[in-house]
Design a protein around this motif. Structure first.
Motif: not given
Length: 206
Positions: A31-56
Motif C-alpha cells: 500500500a505504501m509503495g502504490f501510494s507513492m505512485r510507482p511510475t513517478e518513483t521509478q522516474k526519480t530513482y532512475m534520474a538520480l546519480k547513484q552508487p555502483p551496484l544499483r539494481p533495476p
C-alpha cells in the motif's frame, strides 16, 4: 535492553494468527509503495546519480514482498513459541521483541515518503540506519526465543545493509539535496537549461 511498551506494540492478535502476521507487512508495504505512485518513483530513482551496484527498479517489488512475508513469519513464530513458554524470561523477551518489531515496521514504512515524497535524503538515511540497528537487535532478541524466528530476519538485515549503502551513497552523490531534481521530463523534451542529475559533468563518484 528495550522494554515492552504496549502503546508502541501491535495487538497480540496480529502476532498470534499466521495469515494476519504475514499479510500485515506485505499489505502495508504494498500500500505504501502504490501510494507513492510507482511510475513517478521509478522516474526519480532512475534520474538520480547513484552508487555502483544499483539494481533495476523492477527488482524491488519482488524482493520486498518476500522480505515482508519473512518478517511476518518471524513475528508469528517468535510470538507463538515465546508466549507458550513457561519461562518468564522467554515471555519477556518475546514481548520486548514485539515492541521492537512494531518500531522497525514503522521506520520501514516511513522511509519511502522521506526519500521520494519529501525528498529528504539526510532524514531517510538516519531512518534506515535506525531501522537496520533496530532490526538487528530484534533478530538477536527473538533469536533467543526461537532460532528460526531470528534467522528468518537474516535476509531482511542483509538487504537493509545494502539499502543503507544505496541511500547514503545516493544522498552523497546528489549533495544531500533532491528537492530540485527534475525527473518527469524526458531528455528529448527538456529545456536547454535543464540538467539531470546523471548528466552532470564532474559530479561526485562513490
Amino acid at each position: 535492553m528495550t522494554a515492552y511498551i504496549p502503546s508502541l506494540t501491535l495487538p497480540d492478535q496480529i502476532f498470534a494468527q499466521p495469515a494476519v502476521s504475514i499479510l500485515l507487512p506485505v499489505v502495508a508495504g504494498t500500500a505504501m509503495g502504490f501510494s507513492m505512485r510507482p511510475t513517478e518513483t521509478q522516474k526519480t530513482y532512475m534520474a538520480l546519480k547513484q552508487p555502483p551496484l544499483r539494481p533495476p527498479p523492477q527488482v524491488f517489488g519482488p524482493v520486498w514482498t518476500t522480505l515482508y512475508a519473512l518478517m511476518g513469519y518471524s513475528a508469528y513464530r517468535a510470538w507463538n513459541t515465546g508466549m507458550s513458554s513457561f519461562n518468564p524470561n522467554t515471555i519477556e523477551l518475546t514481548k520486548q521483541g514485539a515492541t521492537l518489531y512494531t518500531i522497525q515496521l514503522g521506520l520501514n514504512l516511513l522511509w519511502m515518503p522521506l526519500f521520494f515524497m519529501w525528498k529528504r535524503p539526510v532524514e531517510a538515511t538516519v531512518d534506515i540506519v535506525a531501522l537496520l540497528g533496530t532490526t538487528s537487535y530484534l533478530a538477536y532478541v527473538w533469536g533467543q526465543v526461537d532460532s528460526v524466528a531470528g534467522w528468518a530476519l537474516a535476509p531482511y538485515i542483509a538487504w537493509l545493509s545494502f539499502a543503507t549503502y544505496l541511500c547514503a551513497g545516493t544522498g552523497y552523490l546528489n549533495d544531500w539535496d533532491l528537492a530540485e531534481k527534475e525527473t518527469g521530463v524526458p531528455p528529448s523534451t527538456k529545456s536547454g537549461g535543464t540538467e539531470y542529475v546523471n548528466e552532470k559533468a564532474g559530479g561526485k563518484q562513490l
